[in-house]
Write a protein that holds these residues in place. Structure first.
Motif, PDB file in Angstrom:
ATOM      1  N   ASP A 100       0.811  -1.221   0.000  1.00 22.93           N
ATOM      2  CA  ASP A 100       0.000   0.000   0.000  1.00 22.93           C
ATOM      3  C   ASP A 100       0.845   1.272   0.000  1.00 22.93           C
ATOM      4  O   ASP A 100       0.347   2.352  -0.325  1.00 22.93           O
ATOM      5  CB  ASP A 100      -0.927   0.017   1.213  1.00 22.93           C
ATOM      6  N   ARG A 178      -6.980   2.506   8.559  1.00 24.48           N
ATOM      7  CA  ARG A 178      -6.895   3.240   7.298  1.00 24.48           C
ATOM      8  C   ARG A 178      -7.406   4.668   7.454  1.00 24.48           C
ATOM      9  O   ARG A 178      -7.004   5.567   6.707  1.00 24.48           O
ATOM     10  CB  ARG A 178      -7.671   2.496   6.207  1.00 24.48           C
ATOM     11  N   GLU A 179      -8.295   4.889   8.430  1.00 23.97           N
ATOM     12  CA  GLU A 179      -8.869   6.210   8.644  1.00 23.97           C
ATOM     13  C   GLU A 179      -8.125   7.015   9.711  1.00 23.97           C
ATOM     14  O   GLU A 179      -8.349   8.226   9.837  1.00 23.97           O
ATOM     15  CB  GLU A 179     -10.337   6.069   9.052  1.00 23.97           C
ATOM     16  N   TYR A 192      -3.375  11.274   7.060  1.00 28.16           N
ATOM     17  CA  TYR A 192      -3.520   9.853   7.350  1.00 28.16           C
ATOM     18  C   TYR A 192      -2.183   9.214   7.727  1.00 28.16           C
ATOM     19  O   TYR A 192      -1.143   9.535   7.143  1.00 28.16           O
ATOM     20  CB  TYR A 192      -4.111   9.125   6.154  1.00 28.16           C
ATOM     21  N   LEU A 196      -1.331   4.667   2.110  1.00 30.89           N
ATOM     22  CA  LEU A 196      -2.284   4.119   1.151  1.00 30.89           C
ATOM     23  C   LEU A 196      -2.361   5.065  -0.035  1.00 30.89           C
ATOM     24  O   LEU A 196      -2.733   6.226   0.113  1.00 30.89           O
ATOM     25  CB  LEU A 196      -3.664   3.969   1.806  1.00 30.89           C
ATOM     26  N   ASP A 198      -4.248   4.941  -2.923  1.00 30.22           N
ATOM     27  CA  ASP A 198      -5.555   5.231  -3.512  1.00 30.22           C
ATOM     28  C   ASP A 198      -6.639   5.148  -2.439  1.00 30.22           C
ATOM     29  O   ASP A 198      -6.933   4.073  -1.919  1.00 30.22           O
ATOM     30  CB  ASP A 198      -5.851   4.228  -4.636  1.00 30.22           C
ATOM     31  N   ARG A 199      -7.240   6.284  -2.101  1.00 30.93           N
ATOM     32  CA  ARG A 199      -8.286   6.332  -1.078  1.00 30.93           C
ATOM     33  C   ARG A 199      -9.662   6.616  -1.689  1.00 30.93           C
ATOM     34  O   ARG A 199     -10.584   6.995  -0.973  1.00 30.93           O
ATOM     35  CB  ARG A 199      -7.959   7.408  -0.037  1.00 30.93           C
ATOM     36  N   SER A 200      -9.807   6.421  -2.983  1.00 32.57           N
ATOM     37  CA  SER A 200     -11.066   6.790  -3.635  1.00 32.57           C
ATOM     38  C   SER A 200     -12.250   6.005  -3.087  1.00 32.57           C
ATOM     39  O   SER A 200     -13.342   6.561  -2.908  1.00 32.57           O
ATOM     40  CB  SER A 200     -10.956   6.601  -5.147  1.00 32.57           C
ATOM     41  N   ASP A 202     -12.257   4.340  -0.058  1.00 33.20           N
ATOM     42  CA  ASP A 202     -12.361   4.666   1.369  1.00 33.20           C
ATOM     43  C   ASP A 202     -13.107   5.979   1.584  1.00 33.20           C
ATOM     44  O   ASP A 202     -13.883   6.117   2.541  1.00 33.20           O
ATOM     45  CB  ASP A 202     -10.968   4.767   1.985  1.00 33.20           C
ATOM     46  N   ASP A 203     -12.885   6.937   0.695  1.00 39.30           N
ATOM     47  CA  ASP A 203     -13.530   8.244   0.847  1.00 39.30           C
ATOM     48  C   ASP A 203     -15.047   8.156   0.677  1.00 39.30           C
ATOM     49  O   ASP A 203     -15.775   9.041   1.132  1.00 39.30           O
ATOM     50  CB  ASP A 203     -12.958   9.234  -0.164  1.00 39.30           C
TER      51      ASP A 203
END
Length: 645
Positions: A100, A178-179, A192, A196, A198-200, A202-203
């Motif tokens: 990640d 992750r948050e 964060y 990581l 790519d947080r697309s 997660d967002d």
């Protein structure tokens, strides 16, 4: 036209130089791929566009490694038969195992981790998601205000390799780390802790709540069509701190060498990390507490037959081949190379490549005076004969893994159930010289004394095509199509740049992108005419749209269509899988035909998928399917490997 003679002659030249041709993935840094995105095209981009799209095409190195390991493997493989150690010879070694971390996105890292740690969904050999830790795909409910609620359940009996049950508490833990953030950055965004890229997805998630040890709820603030990439790996809560911020720091460190507080991390997959002699080999051992595979490709639903896996880092291609032929390794999965043709033709070796998510194409610069005319783009599409390219370059290595007519879609690929051959249905890619010439003449072109078409205002129809130089197979591909275009009266001039520098100097150079994003008002629109490289797709094709959206920096072609942009948003927001698949097929018709946009459509000519070269020796009685994708690989179905007795 004598197709057989022409392609055979070019192959003979290629065999003499035996150079590597473009690889498949985007994260190994292949020089043949373009910059790419996160899930969508990346390749050959991610190589070098950026995404799954947001990625750019990316590629894998086009050069063959020159060094061999300085030490011999430290362990002797077990005897063949039930059990035994499966040996995989591979040229690339990860720097560490924290995939990640944006600084470590090698395909080999993903491939090694795949049998160690599982996620909510896996990726099959048909490049489609399947429930991995989940009992099924769950149920999504639209709430009427743009939010979506997902109800899911884990499979019964899931267990970590140390005997601890794997439950929804591990899901809450994984999302929590992750948050976890340490304040905010200068722009007010969360800083964060967990690395990581790519947080697309997660967002788009507000919360994940355990309703029981197996049932849980995910609240989405908006629908993200790539939601099945959420929690692609789930981590063991019982090993780390209960404080999410502290646990995130711990996990960043632990993932690098797969240990925490001196202990190997427990596995949820069929293998357990054992040891790593850097520069030489890595060893995995069987997880005897494995809960079984849920992959549609796996025939064994229990623990693995082999006692472990030994990954030998062998940087020299000839040494890899020699190891396989001498019985010192049983499997290989790597960049396709002409040198592997001897293995492919051997009775002692089975090629088992999957079609995979990487696809080659010719991309057209819509700001070129000739290519701005839809008739010229259609002439190129008609004149191209993909069957000749396939027969001469890909079938000798991959047999019937790939369709003989080539690829006709850029969103869904030929091994996916939702694939439609839009280019083929339009009559393109079959070497139709008569239709190609009729299209040119309809646009006011006529043949000059040299047999090349010429326009009264824009001059001779001479176009440059470029790619990553030094990739012999890719160069042969150019030469084959160059000859096809000549038969139609179109002059193609090959103009390559050595290695991966091609992307930054030509289609993705600052001036070229400025031209593409401004509609020709800025930058330099004369840097290139036609580009040849590969994008990397995936189970979720929506990322590919980043390469086609108006004004996008991953869009080198200059295509701009507000209706396409709006429809792309609608596709990504469509919850129903069947409707969403049809929507993406509609988007592709903007890209590969003139049906949806008669003026600016048809700016990509997809050629073929480009699989990794995967196969195994006759020492094995059976071998696992190796999905050719970022979230899968040669050990995805390691449970199915078994030695011949």
């Amino acid at each position: 036209m004598n197709n057989t003679r022409r392609s055979t002659k070019l192959l003979a030249v290629a065999a003499t130089s035996a150079l590597v041709f473009a690889a498949c993935g985007s994260d190994d840094g292949d020089d043949d791929a373009a910059p790419s995105g996160s899930d969508a095209p990346t390749e050959e981009p991610t190589e070098e566009p950026t995404e799954e799209p947001t990625e750019e095409p990316t590629e894998e190195p086009t050069e063959e490694p020159t060094e061999e390991p300085t030490e011999e493997p430290t362990e002797e493989p077990a005897e063949a038969g039930e059990g035994g150690t499966l040996i995989w010879a591979h040229e690339q070694e990860p720097g560490d195992l924290h995939l990640d971390d944006p600084e470590n996105n090698l395909s080999i890292t993903s491939w090694i981790r795949n049998p160690l740690i599982e996620g909510l969904w896996g990726v099959s050999g048909s490049t489609e998601f399947y429930p991995e830790l989940l009992a099924d795909d769950g149920e999504l409910t639209e709430n009427g205000d743009g939010t979506v609620t997902g109800k899911f359940a884990l499979r019964e009996g899931l267990m970590w390799s140390d005997g601890t049950p794997l439950t929804t508490a591990d899901l809450e833990f994984t999302f929590g780390i992750r948050e976890a953030a340490d304040g905010e950055d200068e722009e007010g965004n969360p800083n964060y802790i967990y690395l990581l890229g790519d947080r697309s997805v997660d967002d788009a998630v507000d919360s994940i709540t355990a309703d029981s040890e197996t049932e849980f709820t995910i609240e989405f603030n908006s629908f993200n069509a790539g939601y099945k990439r959420f929690l692609e790996e789930v981590y063991p809560a019982h090993v780390f701190s209960e404080d999410p911020a502290e646990a995130a720091e711990q996990l960043n460190t632990a993932l690098r060498d797969w240990t925490h507080d001196g202990e190997v991390l427990p596995s949820s997959g069929p293998m357990i990390f054992d040891s790593w002699n850097k520069g030489v080999q890595m060893n995995l051992v069987r997880n005897d507490n494995y809960h079984g595979s849920n992959s549609p490709d796996a025939s064994n639903t229990g623990v693995a037959s082999v006692a472990g896996v030994q990954i030998n880092f062998v940087t020299d291609t000839d040494a890899q081949i020699n190891a396989l032929q001498a019985g010192e390794a049983q499997i290989v999965m790597t960049q396709p190379q002409l040198a592997f043709e001897s293995l492919a033709s051997s009775d002692e070796f089975t090629v088992a490549s999957s079609a995979g998510p990487v696809f080659e194409h010719w991309g057209l610069n819509l700001n070129n005076a000739h290519l701005a005319k839809p008739e010229v783009r259609e002439a190129l599409a008609f004149a191209m004969d993909k069957t000749e390219v396939m027969a001469g370059l890909y079938t000798p290595l991959f047999g019937d893994t790939l369709p003989a007519e080539g690829l006709g879609n850029t969103y869904w690929l030929s091994n996916q159930s939702t694939y439609e051959n839009h280019a083929g249905d339009a009559g393109y890619g079959a070497g139709d010289i008569e239709s190609a010439q009729a299209a040119l003449e309809a646009a006011g072109y006529s043949q000059n004394g040299d047999g090349i078409y010429e326009h009264p205002e824009d001059g001779v129809l001479s176009l440059r095509v470029g790619t990553t130089g030094g990739n012999r197979l890719r160069e042969i591909q150019e030469e084959l199509i160059q000859a096809q275009m000549k038969d139609a009266g179109i002059e193609i001039v090959i103009d390559n740049v050595e290695g991966g520098a091609y992307f930054s100097e030509v289609p993705f150079s600052a001036d070229a992108i400025a031209c593409a994003t401004s509609g020709g008002a800025e930058g330099n629109c004369d840097i290139w005419d036609i580009t040849q490289f590969a994008w990397v797709g995936g189970p979720w094709p929506g990322g590919q749209s980043a390469s086609y959206r108006s004004g996008g920096e991953n869009n080198p072609y200059g295509f701009a269509n507000e209706a396409f942009d709006a429809r792309s948003d609608e596709c990504d927001a469509t919850v129903d899988d069947t409707e969403r698949a049809a929507c993406y097929n509609e988007l592709d018709r903007y890209v590969t035909t003139l049906e949806m946009d008669p003026e600016n459509g048809l700016f990509m000519l997809p050629l073929t998928q480009k699989p990794s070269f995967y196969g195994y020796t006759s020492d094995l009685a059976s071998a696992g399917v190796a999905p050719d994708a970022q979230l899968a690989g040669p050990l995805t179905n390691v449970v199915d490997f078994a030695f011949a007795s």
